[in-house]
Each structure stands twice: as C-alpha cells, then as structure tokens.
Design an enzyme around this catalytic site. Sequence first.
Site, PDB file in Angstrom:
ATOM      1  N   SER A 108       1.602  -9.829  -0.641  1.00  0.00           N
ATOM      2  CA  SER A 108       1.254  -8.397  -0.544  1.00  0.00           C
ATOM      3  C   SER A 108       1.659  -7.747   0.767  1.00  0.00           C
ATOM      4  O   SER A 108       1.886  -6.539   0.820  1.00  0.00           O
ATOM      5  CB  SER A 108      -0.242  -8.203  -0.778  1.00  0.00           C
ATOM      6  OG  SER A 108      -1.002  -9.017   0.097  1.00  0.00           O
ATOM      7  N   LYS A 167       0.801  -1.231   0.000  1.00  0.00           N
ATOM      8  CA  LYS A 167       0.000   0.000   0.000  1.00  0.00           C
ATOM      9  C   LYS A 167       0.837   1.285   0.000  1.00  0.00           C
ATOM     10  O   LYS A 167       0.384   2.320  -0.483  1.00  0.00           O
ATOM     11  CB  LYS A 167      -0.928   0.015   1.210  1.00  0.00           C
ATOM     12  CG  LYS A 167      -2.090  -0.955   1.081  1.00  0.00           C
ATOM     13  CD  LYS A 167      -3.123  -0.660   2.153  1.00  0.00           C
ATOM     14  CE  LYS A 167      -4.377  -1.474   1.933  1.00  0.00           C
ATOM     15  NZ  LYS A 167      -4.210  -2.856   2.426  1.00  0.00           N
ATOM     16  N   GLU A 200      -9.406   7.261   3.793  1.00  0.00           N
ATOM     17  CA  GLU A 200     -10.216   6.332   4.567  1.00  0.00           C
ATOM     18  C   GLU A 200      -9.329   5.163   4.962  1.00  0.00           C
ATOM     19  O   GLU A 200      -8.313   4.899   4.318  1.00  0.00           O
ATOM     20  CB  GLU A 200     -11.369   5.804   3.712  1.00  0.00           C
ATOM     21  CG  GLU A 200     -11.031   4.603   2.786  1.00  0.00           C
ATOM     22  CD  GLU A 200     -10.022   4.905   1.680  1.00  0.00           C
ATOM     23  OE1 GLU A 200      -9.773   6.102   1.409  1.00  0.00           O
ATOM     24  OE2 GLU A 200      -9.478   3.945   1.106  1.00  0.00           O
TER      25      GLU A 200
HETATM   26  C1  LIG Z   1      -5.055  -3.892   2.034  1.00  0.00           C
HETATM   27  C2  LIG Z   1      -4.373  -5.150   1.756  1.00  0.00           C
HETATM   28  C3  LIG Z   1      -4.824  -6.027   0.739  1.00  0.00           C
HETATM   29  C4  LIG Z   1      -6.067  -5.791  -0.048  1.00  0.00           C
HETATM   30  O1  LIG Z   1      -6.070  -4.675  -0.857  1.00  0.00           O
HETATM   31  P1  LIG Z   1      -5.856  -4.767  -2.441  1.00  0.00           P
HETATM   32  O2  LIG Z   1      -6.204  -3.407  -2.904  1.00  0.00           O
HETATM   33  O3  LIG Z   1      -6.801  -5.811  -2.942  1.00  0.00           O
HETATM   34  O4  LIG Z   1      -4.467  -5.143  -2.678  1.00  0.00           O
HETATM   35  C5  LIG Z   1      -4.088  -7.165   0.481  1.00  0.00           C
HETATM   36  N1  LIG Z   1      -2.976  -7.464   1.198  1.00  0.00           N
HETATM   37  C6  LIG Z   1      -2.536  -6.664   2.182  1.00  0.00           C
HETATM   38  C7  LIG Z   1      -1.306  -7.052   2.930  1.00  0.00           C
HETATM   39  C8  LIG Z   1      -3.214  -5.488   2.510  1.00  0.00           C
HETATM   40  O5  LIG Z   1      -2.759  -4.718   3.505  1.00  0.00           O
END
Ligand SMILES: *Cc1c(COP(=O)(O)O)cnc(C)c1O
Length: 398
Positions: free
Chosen positions: A380, A92, A114
Amino acid sequence: MKKNDSFFIEKGYFGRFGGIFVPETLIPALRELEKAFFKLSRDKKFQKNFQYYLTKFVGRPTPLYFAENLSKKLGLKLYLKREDLCHTGAHKINNAIGQVLLAKKMGKTRIIAETGAGQHGVATATASALMGLKCRIYMGKEDMKRQSLNVFRMELLGAEVIGVDGGSKTLKDAINEALRDWVTNVYDTHYVLGTVFGPHPYPTMVKHFVSVIGKEAIRQIKKVSGRLPDVVVACVGGGSNAMGIFYPFLDDKNVELVGVEAGGVGIEPGKHAARFAGGKVGIFQGTKSYVLQDEDGQILTTHSISAGLDYASVGPEHSYLFETGRVKYTYAHDDEALSAFYLLSKEEGIIPALESSHAIAYVVKNADKLKNKIVLINLSGRGDKDVMQVRELMNKNE
Ligand SMILES: *Cc1c(COP(=O)(O)O)cnc(C)c1O
C-alpha cells in the site's frame, strides 16, 4: 420520511453494517454528495478525466512486481502490487484525486479533510493544489508533534493545517472537528474522507476510486501467470487499500482474500487495533461497524507501530465480508511487522510502509501453508515516512 429518503439510506448498507448516523444538518450534504457521485461515476467524461490524472499525475498503472528473492526464500510465488510507487507514496492519492475532482464538478471551492499521521492530509493537499481549491486539514495536536514533517509538507502544498486540542488529540478527534466544520460550511465545502469509512456514500465512493488497484492487478497477473492468484493479502486500517484490491476479486470464489489488522503488542484491550479479534458491533463516526469499545460502549484506546492502522473501527463493508466469511481477517503484531519491514528492504530493495509490512508479515508467518502458491500482496505504501521511527526503535533496543 419521503420515499427517496428511505431509498437513499437503504443503499448505504452492507448487510446490517454501514448506514448514515449523523446529525440531521448533514443529511442534505450527504444526499447531494451521493447524487453527484452516482451521476459522475457513470459519466464517461468524468471517468476519462479521472483516468487522465491517475495516469499522468499519480503514475498508474502501478507495476505488479514479482518478488523473486523473497519468493525463493519462502517457497512461493510472491507478487507485489506497487502502490508504494504512486505519487506521494501510497494508495491514498487515488481516492483524494477522485474526491477533489468530484468536489470541483459539484462547484465546491473549499476542501477539508482529517488526517492521523498526515498521509491522507498530504494526499488531499496535493490534489487540492492540483485542482486549485482551498484546503484545510484537521490534525490532532499530538499527531502534529509526532509528524511535523508531514505538517510542513501540507503547508508547502498550500494547505492550512489546524491543530485539534480535544480528546486524545489524535485521528478520531480530527474527524469530529472536520465534521463540525462541514456542518457549518456545506454550501461551499467538500469533506474528503480518507478511507472506506463514515456515513454513506463514503464507503461506496472511496471503494469506487480505489478499486482501480484490483482491476489493474487482475489484468497484470493474468498476463504474467495466465491465471488469478491463489491468495490476495492486504493490511486493514480503515480498509481502503484492502477494499481497493479485494473488491474486483470478490466474485472469484477460488481466490482467498486475507485482511491483516494491527495486532500491536498484545491482544488485550488498549494494546492493539484488531477490531475483528477484539471488537463488537457499534455505531461510531457516522456508521455501524465493528468497534473497539468497553462494556459501556466507550471507545477504547488503540495501539499500533503503524499510525495508518491505529484506529478503533473499520469500514462497514469489511464487517460484512467478515461475517459472511468471504474475507478472512487476522492480525500481525508490531514486532512481526517490523521484521517484515527489514526483510523486504534487504531481500528486494524495497522499503515498505509499516502498514504494508503487516501484510508481508502474514505471508512470512504462513509460508508453509502457502507453499508453491501464487500470492499477491497489496504494497500500500513506501516506508520513507517510517525510517526515522524505525531508527529510534533500533536505537532503543540496542
Ligand atoms: C493510511 C494507510 C493505510 C491504512 O489505510 P487503509 O484505508 O486501511 O488502506 C495502509 N497503508 C498505508 C501505506 C497508508 O498510508
């Protein structure tokens, strides 16, 4: 409508999805944002500046890690794109830095955002501190209770966190409140949306900032294996980490792309957040996409073990990729994600975010089908934020 207006609006579509569905008062702000974004996305100096922060502040390029132990166990070649190693612990921050940098160039002095579980709030507060801009984060009161540590983090970073009392006191209510603030304060304020969602130009702009993930991954995997992967897997909440890794692969038709949504505790209404399994096309929070809704178009409550995937809609470009069949969408249940969370921790010494665990769960479940293939997972985020929750679940089950 002026010619420019229709051009502006047409650009925001992915097939029949996307667009701009907002109060009239926001149109000038979105147009100003689009103009600034398209100009700066082609501006070498801006891109260099963005690259500088990605390298020196975020820690890019993130490694592409060959997960040797799990590869052996599953009988395939598993590579992890280590977004968990980004500063603040997830992908993010890439988008947050890009947008705050853009806001500063536009002459804005105030940032709002948000947040659901607090991850996007922390990323935005971090980027605002870095760039010296005032920052206010809207967060549902229910989420503030569940994620008090992230509230404290944002405050340490100098942000003001505003509790939202309306509706279910969670993410969608926080988005509504942030949009309300933006309508009132557009002249000095930029709204940093956290994923490839909302009205144009957000889906396109956020994709631009996160697609560094896929570009790096292509370079890295070619270097270690001499070719592209057979399959790329990512979890899908709003869809930014998935879009970030998928987008640079879209034209390579031999690379299979798989998005994994939250299957929750079952695929009945209210028990999951698998929009492509249980949703219908609708308009929600500024855009047209797949939405979990009842017969009357009322938004359904959703459930997932992972807060980051717990949302009733999904980025419009994903809906387009779903209908064209370029990306395959499936889901993993809470318990499957939790097993994958334990598995990666024990096998590889990497505690993944519960969101990312959904992508791992897909690969574990389909290991037979994926035999000997090169599989790339977008990891992610890291699981530090989730260990308390997992401990509570463990205690409950004992
Ligand atoms: C917020 C988040 C997501 C989900 O958001 P996407 O916009 O779908 O990527 C996925 N993995 C992590 C670690 C997050 O913090």
